[in-house]
Design an enzyme around this catalytic site. Structure first.
Site, PDB file in Angstrom:
ATOM      1  N   ALA A  63       3.165  -8.940  -4.893  1.00  0.00           N
ATOM      2  CA  ALA A  63       3.547 -10.396  -4.340  1.00  0.00           C
ATOM      3  C   ALA A  63       4.778 -10.830  -5.131  1.00  0.00           C
ATOM      4  O   ALA A  63       4.937 -10.438  -6.257  1.00  0.00           O
ATOM      5  CB  ALA A  63       2.580 -11.339  -4.544  1.00  0.00           C
ATOM      6  N   GLY A 106      -0.041  -6.428  -4.757  1.00  0.00           N
ATOM      7  CA  GLY A 106       0.206  -6.569  -3.106  1.00  0.00           C
ATOM      8  C   GLY A 106       0.866  -5.299  -2.658  1.00  0.00           C
ATOM      9  O   GLY A 106       0.641  -5.157  -1.357  1.00  0.00           O
ATOM     10  N   GLU A 109      -1.910  -3.119  -2.041  1.00  0.00           N
ATOM     11  CA  GLU A 109      -2.939  -3.472  -1.071  1.00  0.00           C
ATOM     12  C   GLU A 109      -2.241  -3.263   0.310  1.00  0.00           C
ATOM     13  O   GLU A 109      -2.892  -3.043   1.410  1.00  0.00           O
ATOM     14  CB  GLU A 109      -3.053  -5.076  -1.234  1.00  0.00           C
ATOM     15  CG  GLU A 109      -3.814  -5.309  -2.650  1.00  0.00           C
ATOM     16  CD  GLU A 109      -3.983  -6.916  -2.626  1.00  0.00           C
ATOM     17  OE1 GLU A 109      -2.801  -7.357  -3.352  1.00  0.00           O
ATOM     18  OE2 GLU A 109      -4.907  -7.150  -2.575  1.00  0.00           O
ATOM     19  N   GLU A 129      -2.649  -7.221 -11.383  1.00  0.00           N
ATOM     20  CA  GLU A 129      -2.861  -8.755 -11.200  1.00  0.00           C
ATOM     21  C   GLU A 129      -3.563  -9.448 -12.660  1.00  0.00           C
ATOM     22  O   GLU A 129      -3.166 -10.250 -12.963  1.00  0.00           O
ATOM     23  CB  GLU A 129      -3.585  -9.129  -9.960  1.00  0.00           C
ATOM     24  CG  GLU A 129      -2.804  -8.894  -8.616  1.00  0.00           C
ATOM     25  CD  GLU A 129      -3.004  -7.670  -8.078  1.00  0.00           C
ATOM     26  OE1 GLU A 129      -3.428  -6.706  -8.961  1.00  0.00           O
ATOM     27  OE2 GLU A 129      -2.761  -7.358  -6.863  1.00  0.00           O
TER      28      GLU A 129
HETATM   29  C1  3H9 Z   1       0.208  -9.538  -6.684  1.00  0.00           C
HETATM   30  O1  3H9 Z   1       0.688  -8.799  -6.111  1.00  0.00           O
HETATM   31  C2  3H9 Z   1      -0.852 -10.353  -6.039  1.00  0.00           C
HETATM   32  C3  3H9 Z   1      -1.272  -9.742  -5.008  1.00  0.00           C
HETATM   33  O2  3H9 Z   1      -2.777  -9.307  -4.887  1.00  0.00           O
HETATM   34  C4  3H9 Z   1      -0.903 -10.428  -3.590  1.00  0.00           C
HETATM   35  C5  3H9 Z   1      -1.526 -11.472  -2.892  1.00  0.00           C
HETATM   36  C6  3H9 Z   1      -2.275 -12.565  -3.572  1.00  0.00           C
HETATM   37  N1  3H9 Z   1       7.962 -10.412  -8.253  1.00  0.00           N
HETATM   38  O3  3H9 Z   1      10.244  -5.330 -15.009  1.00  0.00           O
HETATM   39  P1  3H9 Z   1      11.688  -5.202 -14.654  1.00  0.00           P
HETATM   40  C7  3H9 Z   1      11.651  -8.629 -10.985  1.00  0.00           C
HETATM   41  S1  3H9 Z   1       0.723 -10.081  -8.078  1.00  0.00           S
HETATM   42  C8  3H9 Z   1       9.021 -11.049  -8.455  1.00  0.00           C
HETATM   43  O4  3H9 Z   1      12.706  -5.717 -15.381  1.00  0.00           O
HETATM   44  P2  3H9 Z   1      11.298  -2.243 -14.318  1.00  0.00           P
HETATM   45  C9  3H9 Z   1      11.598  -9.061 -12.538  1.00  0.00           C
HETATM   46  O5  3H9 Z   1      11.571 -10.174 -12.978  1.00  0.00           O
HETATM   47  C10 3H9 Z   1       1.919  -8.910  -8.524  1.00  0.00           C
HETATM   48  N2  3H9 Z   1       9.716 -10.617  -9.359  1.00  0.00           N
HETATM   49  O6  3H9 Z   1      12.010  -3.721 -14.036  1.00  0.00           O
HETATM   50  C11 3H9 Z   1      13.062  -8.539 -12.939  1.00  0.00           C
HETATM   51  O7  3H9 Z   1      14.251  -9.544 -12.543  1.00  0.00           O
HETATM   52  P3  3H9 Z   1      15.111  -9.806 -13.159  1.00  0.00           P
HETATM   53  C12 3H9 Z   1       1.449  -7.871  -8.844  1.00  0.00           C
HETATM   54  C13 3H9 Z   1       9.649  -9.283  -9.977  1.00  0.00           C
HETATM   55  O8  3H9 Z   1      12.042  -1.315 -13.669  1.00  0.00           O
HETATM   56  C14 3H9 Z   1      13.431  -7.400 -12.004  1.00  0.00           C
HETATM   57  O9  3H9 Z   1      12.425  -7.517 -10.852  1.00  0.00           O
HETATM   58  N3  3H9 Z   1       2.603  -6.820  -9.494  1.00  0.00           N
HETATM   59  C15 3H9 Z   1       8.265  -8.828  -9.516  1.00  0.00           C
HETATM   60  O10 3H9 Z   1      11.116  -2.205 -16.033  1.00  0.00           O
HETATM   61  C16 3H9 Z   1      13.124  -6.032 -12.612  1.00  0.00           C
HETATM   62  O11 3H9 Z   1      11.970  -5.884 -13.196  1.00  0.00           O
HETATM   63  C17 3H9 Z   1       3.103  -6.717 -10.694  1.00  0.00           C
HETATM   64  O12 3H9 Z   1       2.337  -7.364 -11.568  1.00  0.00           O
HETATM   65  C18 3H9 Z   1       7.528  -9.350  -8.735  1.00  0.00           C
HETATM   66  N4  3H9 Z   1       6.204  -8.738  -8.459  1.00  0.00           N
HETATM   67  O13 3H9 Z   1       9.898  -2.384 -14.116  1.00  0.00           O
HETATM   68  C19 3H9 Z   1       3.993  -5.786 -10.822  1.00  0.00           C
HETATM   69  N5  3H9 Z   1       8.222  -7.425 -10.197  1.00  0.00           N
HETATM   70  O14 3H9 Z   1      16.039  -8.756 -12.988  1.00  0.00           O
HETATM   71  C20 3H9 Z   1       5.343  -6.636 -11.726  1.00  0.00           C
HETATM   72  C21 3H9 Z   1       9.470  -7.228 -10.577  1.00  0.00           C
HETATM   73  O15 3H9 Z   1      15.796 -11.099 -12.486  1.00  0.00           O
HETATM   74  N6  3H9 Z   1       6.270  -5.686 -11.906  1.00  0.00           N
HETATM   75  N7  3H9 Z   1      10.260  -8.270 -10.651  1.00  0.00           N
HETATM   76  O16 3H9 Z   1      14.882 -10.125 -14.640  1.00  0.00           O
HETATM   77  C22 3H9 Z   1       6.321  -4.692 -12.939  1.00  0.00           C
HETATM   78  O17 3H9 Z   1       5.682  -4.339 -13.470  1.00  0.00           O
HETATM   79  C23 3H9 Z   1       7.904  -4.098 -13.069  1.00  0.00           C
HETATM   80  O18 3H9 Z   1       8.810  -5.103 -12.591  1.00  0.00           O
HETATM   81  C24 3H9 Z   1       8.143  -2.837 -12.400  1.00  0.00           C
HETATM   82  C25 3H9 Z   1       9.490  -2.337 -12.527  1.00  0.00           C
HETATM   83  C26 3H9 Z   1       6.994  -1.680 -12.914  1.00  0.00           C
HETATM   84  C27 3H9 Z   1       7.926  -3.015 -10.917  1.00  0.00           C
END
Ligand code: 3H9
Length: 686
Positions: A63, A106, A109, A129
């Site tokens: 999400a 998400g 999911e 999460e």
């Molecule tokens: C969820 O899903 C809840 C569910 O159950 C749904 C229903 C309730 N959203 O980390 P990076 C941005 S909770 C918004 O530097 P990498 C990040 O801020 C979510 N933005 O890259 C950054 O922005 P900026 C569960 C996001 O290659 C840019 O993307 N999911 C999100 O080192 C690049 O990110 C997680 O917890 C997001 N979800 O790593 C996953 N994700 O360039 C969270 C990233 O402006 N994300 N951004 O600074 C990660 O773990 C890593 O970002 C990922 C890539 C591994 C994907």
């Protein structure tokens, strides 16, 4: 509304692509368009199956995290996450997820709401999460146990670790691992007309309620140990448990209730703050430097002690060749032997394969004198923390390094300008302050000297990111951000001990609040000889507003160096476990009596108030002076470098949440009673 979904057609197969850079995060709009695209394909008589995938490197990274604070604050209407997933799952034609990268939160999911999952070899799947203080809220806690079993689902949802596609295939979470193009493989699979198979209808992997309850108890205990104080892990366990207890619909209702409780709690607010703060910290506004600095291909580390060899490992771990050198042959041999031991231990613990450890080890080469420096794009100095020694080493580095090499010092206390002045090119010199153990700790303070160029700062930030660290920009003041703030915090703890506080109760007041270690125990870990040196340097560099913690300065003279010789604030056994020490208390009370220091009782609340106010007020001064770019940068430093509880969001976030006005009142009262140390910084009134 901007289109976030692309539709393609490959014969009778519709390919629905989520295209929301950078990571295809799911906002309400994306979810709405996604569910609608699947329904459109279902209604299209020429379509027999749907392949759902993500554009770019990610499948869907979850999400859109930025919406959660707004949802919690009631600033946007609730998003029916579960309904969107149900709409995908109820499609009457087979829906196949083609997972080419991260399928997180998400994202996983969504994949589980599809009828089949095909993943590329490098895909990562998980429900992270909990790391945001949340639980899966789009049916993940109900579908994951149906695909991977209750035990694995509890583990994945409670601890947030991801699994690779091979492991996911073994669990039954993924149906196939594609060796080539994953979308091609999924289209091919779809052409075989697989029957619609809904995860919600699968019960074979669900154990009975009683066995699920026993598993839940085991995971609850584990969660209390691994993620103490945090609410989300237990909520996640509870939600998965509901899958074994009742129907799919009842499970969804339990999940929604538990998700809402987490979303509305302070812990998720704090952890989401940290998530964005970590990413914002890497960005420095207004830098005049190329967006893509030249890549560091070879590095050199000068000084093969614990820090130096640990930093060399950081380079090797990131795939960068590195020369390690030391003033003495024995020092170098010792450093290299330590590196070898650490890689061997990683192999023994199953964290690295033998081949990977060998590859990394081979990247670290020993160098004589400045021969490595002469070939390096980046040099990190990690020699003894002595101004004279550092200056001499930097004179030699400046003379030997290639013209455009980045020259970094790992000093934790010394003046970067003094170090830079020893070279013929101060514009390339900066601080790269790693934390110990360097291969593990993710924080790196990037310290700008007076002459450091924008290009050098940009290159250092990029390098730190490549080393998979979290870089935070800091000004060149004593102790930079972290150590500068830690000093008054610890000084207060010592002062409370001098005024009658029991060391173990002082530490317990802070660990029970969430700190990884108590401030006095940290002193023992670092060593009181080292602390004395740090404190002398603090006085020399004008951090004179921090009163001397005189009793602690006595400890080295009393033969109490801390853990390293078994005696400090505590007495240590052979397993390095600390025990209260009567002899220490006697010395402490004698010391206080000789100086007429009044003794009193201390409650945990009073201990916390003084230490935390001292900490935050120093952070506030750092902001007043522009030594940190943002309050959130300070939070990142403390969460990643000092064991401050992430679920409290860091010291500055904590102060904001606790109420700046209320804390300022207390600070002012202390200022009136006790004088200059407590003088409130201007930040409190901003
Ligand atoms: C969820 O899903 C809840 C569910 O159950 C749904 C229903 C309730 N959203 O980390 P990076 C941005 S909770 C918004 O530097 P990498 C990040 O801020 C979510 N933005 O890259 C950054 O922005 P900026 C569960 C996001 O290659 C840019 O993307 N999911 C999100 O080192 C690049 O990110 C997680 O917890 C997001 N979800 O790593 C996953 N994700 O360039 C969270 C990233 O402006 N994300 N951004 O600074 C990660 O773990 C890593 O970002 C990922 C890539 C591994 C994907």
């Amino acid at each position: 509304m901007a289109p976030y979904i692309r539709r393609e057609r490959r014969g009778s197969v519709a390919v629905v692509v989520v295209d929301n850079p950078p990571v295809n995060a799911l906002s309400r709009e994306v979810l709405e368009q996604l569910a609608a695209a699947v329904e459109e394909a279902a209604a299209d008589g020429l379509i027999t199956a749907v392949v759902l995938t993500g554009a770019g490197k990610s499948f869907i990274a979850g999400a859109d995290i930025s919406m959660f604070p707004r949802l919690a604050a009631g600033e946007m209407p609730p998003v029916p996450f579960q309904d969107y997933m149900n709409r995908i799952e109820l499609c009457p034609k087979p829906v196949i997820a083609a997972i080419g990268g991260a399928a997180l939160g998400g994202g996983l999911e969504t994949a589980m709401a599809c009828h089949y999952r095909i993943a590329s070899a490098g895909a990562q799947l998980g429900q992270p999460e909990v790391k945001l203080g949340l639980i899966p809220g789009a049916g993940g806690t109900q579908r994951l146990p149906r695909l991977a079993g209750v035990e694995k689902a509890m583990e994945m949802c409670a601890f947030g670790e991801t699994v690779g596609s091979q492991a996911a295939a073994e669990l039954g979470l993924v149906d196939r691992v594609a060796s080539g193009d994953v979308v091609e493989a999924a289209v091919e699979f779809a052409r075989g007309a697989p029957p619609v198979r809904r995860t919600r209808d699968m019960r074979e992997k669900l154990c009975d309620a009683e066995s699920a309850e026993s598993l839940a108890e085991v995971f609850r205990q584990m969660a209390r140990r691994r993620m103490p104080h945090q609410k989300a892990p237990e909520a996640a366990i509870e939600a998965v448990l509901a899958a074994a207890r009742g129907s799919f619909e009842e499970g969804l209702a339990a999940e929604a209730r538990l998700f809402a409780a987490c979303l509305n709690g302070e812990q998720s607010r704090a952890l989401i703050h940290v998530f964005f703060a970590e990413r914002a910290a890497a960005k420095i506004p207004g830098l005049r430097a190329p967006a893509q600095p030249d890549e560091v291909r070879r590095a050199a580390v000068v000084g093969a002690g614990t820090m130096g060899s640990g930093i060399a490992m950081c380079f090797a771990d990131a795939g960068i060749d590195v020369w390690l050198s030391d003033a003495s042959r024995e020092g170098l041999e010792r450093g290299l032997a330590g590196v070898r031991r650490q890689y061997e231990a990683a192999v023994r613990k199953g964290k690295l394969s033998g081949e990977e450890a060998d590859r990394r080890l081979k990247r670290i080469r020993s160098a004589d004198g400045m021969e490595g420096v002469a070939q390096a794009d980046a040099v990190v100095e990690a020699v003894f923390e002595d101004p004279g020694v550092k200056r001499e080493v930097f004179r030699m580095i400046g003379a030997a390094a290639p013209p455009a090499a980045l020259l970094a010092s790992n000093t934790s206390t010394l003046d970067i300008d003094m170090i830079a002045a020893a070279t013929n090119r101060p514009e390339f010199v900066l601080g790269l302050h790693f934390f110990s153990p360097a291969p593990v700790m993710r924080l790196v303070e990037v310290v700008r000297g007076r002459a450091t160029s924008d290009g050098a700062i940009a290159a250092a930030m990029a390098l730190a990111k490549r080393l998979r660290k979290i870089p935070v920009a800091a000004g060149n003041c004593f102790g930079f951000i972290g150590n500068r703030m830690f000093l008054p915090y610890r000084t207060q703890a010592v002062s409370i001990a001098e005024q009658g506080g029991e060391p173990d109760r002082i530490d317990a007041a802070l660990t029970s609040w969430g700190w990884a270690m108590g401030p006095l125990a940290v002193g023992d870990l670092i060593g009181h000889d080292v602390w004395l040196m740090i404190r002398r340097e603090a006085l020399r560099r004008g951090a004179g507003h921090i009163p001397v913690s005189a009793f602690e300065d006595e400890l080295p003279r009393l033969g109490r160096l801390g853990q390293k010789n078994g005696f400090g604030w505590y007495r240590y056994d052979e397993n390095r476990r600390g025990h209260p020490d009567e002899e220490l208390i006697r010395l402490l009370r004698e010391y206080a009596a000789a100086r007429g220091i009044e003794q009193r009782e201390w409650t945990a609340e009073q201990i916390r108030e003084r230490t935390l106010l001292a900490l935050v007020n120093e952070g506030a001064r750092i902001l007043d002076e522009g030594m940190a770019l943002r309050a959130a940068d300070i939070d990142v430093v403390f969460v990643h470098g000092f064991g401050f509880p992430a679920w409290r969001g860091g010291p500055m976030h904590w102060a904001e949440q606790a109420g700046k006005a209320k804390l300022l009142e207390r600070l002012e009262a202390l200022y009136d009673e006790e004088g200059p140390f407590w003088k409130p910084a201007a930040w409190w009134r901003r």
